[in-house]
Design an enzyme around this catalytic site. Sequence first.
Site, PDB file in Angstrom:
ATOM      1  N   CYS A 165      27.008  26.790  21.860  1.00 54.30           N
ATOM      2  CA  CYS A 165      28.219  26.634  22.504  1.00 54.30           C
ATOM      3  C   CYS A 165      28.181  25.130  23.014  1.00 54.30           C
ATOM      4  CB  CYS A 165      28.194  27.408  23.788  1.00 54.30           C
ATOM      5  SG  CYS A 165      29.738  27.251  24.692  1.00 54.30           S
TER       6      CYS A 165
ATOM      7  N   CYS B  71      30.444  24.192  31.327  1.00 55.05           N
ATOM      8  CA  CYS B  71      30.524  25.743  31.675  1.00 55.05           C
ATOM      9  C   CYS B  71      29.203  26.267  31.437  1.00 55.05           C
ATOM     10  CB  CYS B  71      31.482  26.376  30.504  1.00 55.05           C
ATOM     11  SG  CYS B  71      31.614  28.160  30.833  1.00 55.05           S
TER      12      CYS B  71
ATOM     13  N   CYS C 224      27.842  31.672  30.734  1.00 55.92           N
ATOM     14  CA  CYS C 224      26.456  32.407  29.995  1.00 55.92           C
ATOM     15  C   CYS C 224      24.951  31.760  30.486  1.00 55.92           C
ATOM     16  CB  CYS C 224      26.925  32.100  28.671  1.00 55.92           C
ATOM     17  SG  CYS C 224      28.424  33.147  28.035  1.00 55.92           S
TER      18      CYS C 224
ATOM     19  N   GLN D  93      37.443  48.141  28.642  1.00 59.25           N
ATOM     20  CA  GLN D  93      36.330  47.303  28.376  1.00 59.25           C
ATOM     21  C   GLN D  93      36.341  46.099  27.529  1.00 59.25           C
ATOM     22  OE1 GLN D  93      33.228  47.851  29.820  1.00 59.25           O
ATOM     23  NE2 GLN D  93      33.001  49.791  30.258  1.00 59.25           N
TER      24      GLN D  93
ATOM     25  N   PHE E 210      36.479  58.581  37.845  1.00 58.86           N
ATOM     26  CA  PHE E 210      36.976  57.118  37.597  1.00 58.86           C
ATOM     27  C   PHE E 210      37.128  57.019  36.224  1.00 58.86           C
ATOM     28  CE2 PHE E 210      33.596  57.907  41.192  1.00 58.86           C
ATOM     29  CZ  PHE E 210      34.150  57.045  42.166  1.00 58.86           C
TER      30      PHE E 210
ATOM     31  N   GLU F  96      41.802  59.114  38.248  1.00 60.63           N
ATOM     32  CA  GLU F  96      41.696  57.733  38.310  1.00 60.63           C
ATOM     33  C   GLU F  96      42.745  57.371  39.295  1.00 60.63           C
ATOM     34  OE1 GLU F  96      41.283  53.768  38.384  1.00 60.63           O
ATOM     35  OE2 GLU F  96      39.844  54.917  36.916  1.00 60.63           O
TER      36      GLU F  96
ATOM     37  N   ASN G 166      32.084  57.227  36.097  1.00 63.99           N
ATOM     38  CA  ASN G 166      32.015  55.653  35.585  1.00 63.99           C
ATOM     39  C   ASN G 166      32.706  54.880  36.648  1.00 63.99           C
ATOM     40  OD1 ASN G 166      31.922  53.510  33.912  1.00 63.99           O
ATOM     41  ND2 ASN G 166      33.873  54.010  33.052  1.00 63.99           N
TER      42      ASN G 166
ATOM     43  N   CYS H 247      28.148  49.855  35.459  1.00 67.56           N
ATOM     44  CA  CYS H 247      27.873  48.553  35.173  1.00 67.56           C
ATOM     45  C   CYS H 247      27.055  47.720  36.262  1.00 67.56           C
ATOM     46  CB  CYS H 247      29.370  47.898  35.228  1.00 67.56           C
ATOM     47  SG  CYS H 247      30.202  48.153  36.565  1.00 67.56           S
TER      48      CYS H 247
END
Length: 376
Positions: free
Chosen positions: A3, A11, A14, A212, A241, A262, A307, A334
């Site tokens: 990158c 940046c 990541c 996603q 969810f 939801e 979720n 997550c």
Amino acid sequence: MQCALYDAGRCRSCQWITQSVNEQLSAKTADLHRLLAGLPVEQWCAPISGPEQHFRNKAKMVVSGSVEKPLFGMLHRDGTPVDLCACPLYPASFAPVFSTLKPFIARAGLTPYNVARKRGELKYLLLTESQFDGGMMLRFVLRSETKLTQLRAALPWLRAQLPQLRVITANIQPVHMAIMEGETEIYLTDQQALAERFNDVPLWIRPQSFFQTNPTVASRLYATARDWVGQLPVRHMWDLFCGVGGFGLHCATPQMQLTGIEIAPEAIACAKQSAAELGLTRLHFQALDSTQFAIAQGETPDLVLVNPPRRGIGKPLCDYLAQMAPRFIIYSSCNAQTMAQDIRHLPNYRIQRVQLFDMFPHTAHYEVLTLLRRSI
């Protein structure tokens, strides 16, 4: 992954980019083992990963610079703008969209919002691509409706240049804060949802519905949940969810009774559209708070799939699930830290399977799917 933005020090999003994908997976797996330490796990499934670059289906760009020379990317804490159009996480199909949008902003007179001066109109550009047919959704996040007439007048030129833009909206975000979007969404196209398809399951993406950002890994996540549920004696299921219904739509069968909950009405509209296409008449989606819905029910499903957002499901819902005692719980998370906390509030459940999904390469984040079985 190479990158130029990272190499130039422009940046640092990541943070793990210098590590190989295998090293990243090993570190994430070790983190998950650490968080679940002390909780017996019957089966650790092999982690799932996808491409290390060009995998994102969505770009969230801060617009800065001038109306003649706009920059798309982010602002450092000191206010310095960084153009991220060349970010290697984005697919190659994004580049011509970005390059066309820059002269379009001048054509439409959309002055970029200046944070320091609190002036200007265009705050963000939000671009989403469907892997199904290459269609795109573009959202202009504006401070007000002042430039809406000019934006509408200039749109025919933009759509002629970029016919892949199927859904275009103006989102109004008047607050001088780092908030990505406001409550008001104004459609500038007749089409209001983007068609997507995972594992032959139709899905829909609307402007204010969560979806996603890594479709390759997300499709495998949904397929895995479908496989797990298919191996269990489940005739009645809750999908809490549920978002646009990805899990429930994959797991449902014509014989199964399934309720998806939801809080976001836009997401529920997508889920209902998909269920209608599939002809699943025993699948019902409702726009409600998941915890309040669960606590108000007098029946116990065979399986509850949750979720939640990063905060987890929380102790009140954990306590109610423990009291209600469905035979199975599938937890998609997550944030494995809050998932581990929640599981510890479910003492009558044992972890049958755990699988890590590397949804966010080059960062410490990952998705995890866990199957819990009631032990007593």
